[in-house]
Design a protein around this motif. Structure first.
Motif, short mmCIF file in Angstrom:
data_model
loop_
_atom_site.label_atom_id
_atom_site.label_comp_id
_atom_site.label_asym_id
_atom_site.label_seq_id
_atom_site.Cartn_x
_atom_site.Cartn_y
_atom_site.Cartn_z
N ARG A 114 0.83 -1.15 0.01
CA ARG A 114 -0.03 -0.09 -0.08
C ARG A 114 0.91 1.36 0.00
O ARG A 114 0.25 2.35 -0.03
CB ARG A 114 -0.99 -0.04 1.14
N GLY A 115 2.16 0.97 0.08
CA GLY A 115 3.08 2.18 0.10
C GLY A 115 2.86 3.19 1.22
O GLY A 115 3.19 4.37 1.08
N ALA A 116 2.36 2.63 2.51
CA ALA A 116 2.21 3.46 3.43
C ALA A 116 3.56 3.79 4.25
O ALA A 116 4.38 3.15 4.02
CB ALA A 116 1.37 2.50 4.64
N THR A 117 3.41 4.97 5.04
CA THR A 117 4.64 5.52 5.72
C THR A 117 4.66 4.68 6.97
O THR A 117 3.88 3.76 7.40
CB THR A 117 4.40 6.91 6.27
N LYS A 118 6.13 4.55 7.36
CA LYS A 118 6.26 4.06 8.68
C LYS A 118 5.25 4.02 9.91
O LYS A 118 4.80 3.08 10.38
CB LYS A 118 7.85 4.14 9.10
N ARG A 119 4.89 5.39 9.93
CA ARG A 119 3.94 5.50 11.01
C ARG A 119 2.45 5.22 10.72
O ARG A 119 2.09 4.53 11.91
CB ARG A 119 3.79 7.23 11.27
N ALA A 120 2.30 5.19 9.38
CA ALA A 120 0.93 4.52 9.13
C ALA A 120 0.80 2.94 9.36
O ALA A 120 -0.02 2.57 9.74
CB ALA A 120 0.38 5.42 7.92
N ALA A 121 1.90 2.55 8.77
CA ALA A 121 1.88 1.06 8.92
C ALA A 121 1.97 0.53 10.24
O ALA A 121 1.23 -0.29 10.53
CB ALA A 121 2.98 0.62 8.17
N ARG A 122 2.69 1.27 11.16
CA ARG A 122 2.51 0.95 12.52
C ARG A 122 1.21 1.01 13.17
O ARG A 122 0.79 0.25 14.15
CB ARG A 122 3.51 1.79 13.28
N ALA A 123 0.83 2.16 12.82
CA ALA A 123 -0.77 2.33 13.35
C ALA A 123 -1.83 1.24 12.76
O ALA A 123 -2.62 0.60 13.42
CB ALA A 123 -1.29 3.66 12.89
N ARG A 124 -1.53 0.73 11.72
CA ARG A 124 -2.53 -0.10 10.93
C ARG A 124 -1.97 -1.66 11.82
O ARG A 124 -3.20 -2.25 12.07
CB ARG A 124 -2.30 -0.48 9.53
N ALA A 125 -0.85 -1.73 11.88
CA ALA A 125 -0.40 -3.12 12.47
C ALA A 125 -1.02 -3.02 14.10
O ALA A 125 -1.52 -4.28 14.35
CB ALA A 125 1.00 -3.14 12.66
N GLU A 126 -1.20 -2.08 14.64
CA GLU A 126 -1.57 -2.15 16.15
C GLU A 126 -3.08 -2.23 16.01
O GLU A 126 -3.60 -2.93 16.98
CB GLU A 126 -1.08 -0.77 16.76
N GLU A 127 -3.73 -1.77 15.22
CA GLU A 127 -5.23 -1.99 14.92
C GLU A 127 -5.49 -3.39 14.59
O GLU A 127 -6.24 -3.76 15.11
CB GLU A 127 -5.63 -0.91 13.45
N LEU A 128 -4.77 -4.04 13.70
CA LEU A 128 -4.75 -5.26 13.56
C LEU A 128 -4.68 -6.09 14.74
O LEU A 128 -5.36 -7.28 14.96
CB LEU A 128 -4.14 -5.93 12.48
#
Length: 700
Positions: free
Chosen positions: A136-150
């Motif tokens: 998805r080309g997410a930034t490191k911060r956005a990817a971390r937030a998504r991982a925490e959500e999952l």
């Protein structure tokens, strides 16, 4: 909907309902001059929102089919024929770069062994976030937030803290949840779950499967569930594909396939499953023989050598697919007719029924093995100046007895102390306090010299037969070794005894010259049993003796253990998290939780009317191989994780997961209380037989 041609370019005409179509798929794996064909002419379909269960023995081609869909075949493997259509995208022949773009984004896989599938050198948060950054080309911060959500979505407590943990810091159930979060983080259309709960306890297994069902519905995904557990298939699959020798033997809607099984192999699998209602006087049905060598192409039905109904036509001509109403298809020249779920073939064992004891059974027997207030703690970490060293409280004050010729079952979740207790029973480990008595003599405190003459009478059958057999020794040498250590017999006598042991466990003499890796899992487990019986012990401790075996091989080993125990009059302790196995083998049962026995009694008493909420929860979590209305449960399934044995809860150790916990449970440890017969329970609020069937245990 976007559709593609064979090279990934759009093409019109795809069915919006159908997300995956496999046609005539064949796979071969080349190893030197040997060519194995693990998948041959497989055809399967998967619709939107559907769960397709693929079931069969080890080597049937289940996992290889999933790997072919993922484009992850092992070295030397390739698709030789057929088509894999993912929503209009032809995957066979797709360029590697295009496949990588799909993998993890449109299709994802939950692997069987989370410990080996996760990178041990990277934090779990990084591993869950990686697909979002790649696809998805997410930034490191956005990817971390998504991982925490999952991680929160899959039920991991305090996900922000767990993000920085390494895989080894998580329990097996938590690691499996991380694997699920990795697979779902990009919301793929198809998820392949390959034996996602095989190594997990029955309570954690139920949670993981319920979680997958819930997430599939919420995210609108389709799922392929690969397993050898027919109970899991019955409860969680909409349709079933039964595979044998790389081919689809039978497929159809779950209810139709279970109620009107047509293929002889499917019928044999269903008949081999021990259940909580199994009559212990009956011998478990087992599939004779072993799966065929997939490097050899047979002209007829591959199941013919193991089928009791096989004819010359079966051996010479491959059956064509026939279809019943409702899309139920099967490839068998002599299909089964009529309902099959509750009509399992069985042979009666010459073992007295525990429900109708003989006069000899009514007489009290002197205990062969006595366990008196055993305590075992393992220190962890390093001692610091003026600091108290922390210990894992593996076994905390356990007491029970095993009479001559009796089988005592130990059940409980992983980490409850079962295996630690088993090692102390055979003097492989010493308790910190308490003692083990064998025929009235304390053995737990003996020196190695004192224990030597008695060592032969206390034997253990280990869980992992592959790891417990020396890979550098032939089977004959392995079986002769105990006699050499004890100085028993001449070379010729030891060789003769090794042949007798193999015959006793149903193996041919030719196995003596083989190495362990040349045997199947069931054969290795039989060798493990033969080695444990070599010195004619009086006590046998079997630690998870069938947990790693297919259902068909499992029934063979269970029948063998029952026969040997009856013929030799062994006192046995069977350790298992499989409650159906323990019910079949054991006369009495003890339920362990976090180092303590919370309930004991005869198998019939405990299984018919569990008094402890934990026992009731374990029984409620057992999957049944029946897709119909579930039988009445004694309680709802267990929720939550097992507390750390480093710091167990005060009072009743189960109180943090119990719906009935009160203030007294937090301050006072419950003492074992006698109920009916030999039934005892350690609980401030024991379940009664009437209430136990109506109450629901919920997570606190």
């Amino acid at each position: 909907m976007r559709t593609n041609d064979d090279r990934g370019e759009p093409r019109p005409g795809a069915d919006d309902r159908r997300v995956l179509t496999i046609r005539d798929l064949s796979v071969e794996i080349r190893r030197g001059d040997r060519v194995v064909r693990p998948v041959s002419g497989v055809g399967l379909t998967l619709d939107r929102g559907e769960t397709l269960g693929i079931v069969g023995e080890t080597g049937s081609g289940k996992s290889m089919t999933g790997l072919a869909i993922m484009g992850m075949l092992p070295s030397g493997g390739r698709v030789t024929a057929g088509s894999i259509d993912l929503g209009g995208t032809e995957l066979v022949g797709l360029p590697p770069a295009r496949y990588r773009a799909l993998r993890g984004n449109d299709i994802a896989m939950v692997f069987q062994d989370s410990m080996t599938a996760l990178n041990p050198t990277r934090r779990v948060g990084e591993q869950v976030a990686e697909p979002v950054r790649l696809h998805r080309g997410a930034t490191k911060r956005a990817a971390r937030a998504r991982a925490e959500e999952l991680l929160a979505l899959v039920g991991i407590p305090r996900p922000a803290e767990r993000m920085d943990d390494y895989p080894h810091q998580l329990s097996g159930g938590m690691r499996q949840r991380v694997m699920i979060a990795m697979a779902l983080v990009c919301e793929p259309r198809v998820v392949i779950a390959d034996e996602p709960t095989t190594a997990l306890d029955v309570s954690v297994q139920a949670e993981i499967l319920d979680l997958l069902d819930d997430l599939k519905a919420r995210l609108g995904m389709s799922m392929i569930l690969v397993t050898h557990d027919m109970g899991v298939i019955a409860r969680h699959a909409d349709r079933v594909g039964v595979m044998y020798a790389g081919q689809v033997a039978e497929t159809g809607p779950t209810a139709a396939l279970f109620e009107r099984t047509r293929h002889r192999y499917t019928h044999a699998l269903l008949s081999s499953i021990p259940s909580l209602t199994q009559d212990r006087r009956e011998k478990l049905f087992s599939v004779p023989g072993a799966p065929p060598d997939l490097a050899v192409v047979s002209a007829g039905c591959p199941f013919a050598p193991r089928c009791t109904a096989a004819t010359d036509r079966c051996r010479e001509e491959r059956p064509t697919a026939a279809e019943d109403k409702g899309g139920h298809t099967y490839a068998c020249w002599h299909p089964v007719s009529g309902p099959t779920v509750r009509s399992r073939p069985a042979a009666v064992l010459s073992v007295p029924s525990p429900s109708t004891p003989s006069a000899e059974q009514e007489e009290p027997k002197a205990p062969r093995l006595q366990v008196l207030d055993l305590v075992r703690e393992y220190p962890v970490g390093h001692r610091r100046l003026l600091a108290t060293r922390r210990t894992v409280k593996a076994v905390s004050g356990v007491s029970f007895e095993v009479a001559a010729g009796e089988t005592f079952g130990l059940v409980g979740e992983s980490g409850c102390g079962k295996s630690s207790l088993g090692r102390m029973l055979v003097a492989l480990d010493r308790p910190d306090s308490g003692e083990v008595r064998f025929d009235g003599t304390p053995v737990s405190g003996m020196s190695s010299r004192e224990l030597g003459p008695r060592r032969a009478q206390l034997q253990m059958m280990f869980q992992d037969s592959n790891a417990s057999l020396d890979p550098r020794m032939r089977i004959g040498a392995i079986l002769r070794e105990p006699f050499a250590i004890q100085g028993i017999g001449s070379r010729a006598e030891r060789a003769a005894r090794a042949r007798e042991l193999l015959r006793d466990v149903g193996l041919p003499a030719g196995v003596l010259e083989r190495y362990p890796h040349e045997l199947s899992g069931g054969q290795r487990q039989r060798v493990g049993l033969a080695r444990a019986l070599a010195l004619d012990p009086n006590v046998l401790v079997a630690d998870e003796p069938v947990s790693a075996l297919d259902v068909s091989v499992r029934s063979q080993v269970l029948n063998l253990m029952r026969r040997v125990q009856h013929e030799r009059g062994l006192s046995s302790v069977v350790i298992s998290h499989d409650l159906a196995v323990v019910r079949y083998l054991a006369d009495r049962v003890g339920v362990m939780y976090l180092g303590k026995l919370v309930e004991t009694g005869s198998t019939q008493e405990v299984y018919a009317a569990p008094a402890h909420p934990y026992t009731a929860g374990l029984l409620a979590a057992v999957p049944e191989a029946d897709p119909g209305p579930p039988r009445p449960r004694t309680a709802a399934r267990l929720r939550g994780e097992l507390p750390s044995p480093l710091d167990p809860p005060s009072g009743c150790r189960f109180r943090t997961r119990c719906a009935f916990a009160t203030e007294v449970c937090a301050t006072t440890e419950p003492e074992p209380t006698a109920l009916d017969g030999t039934h005892r329970v350690a609980c401030h609020h024991p379940l009664r037989s009437d209430a136990a069937r109506s109450v629901e245990l919920t997570a606190r």
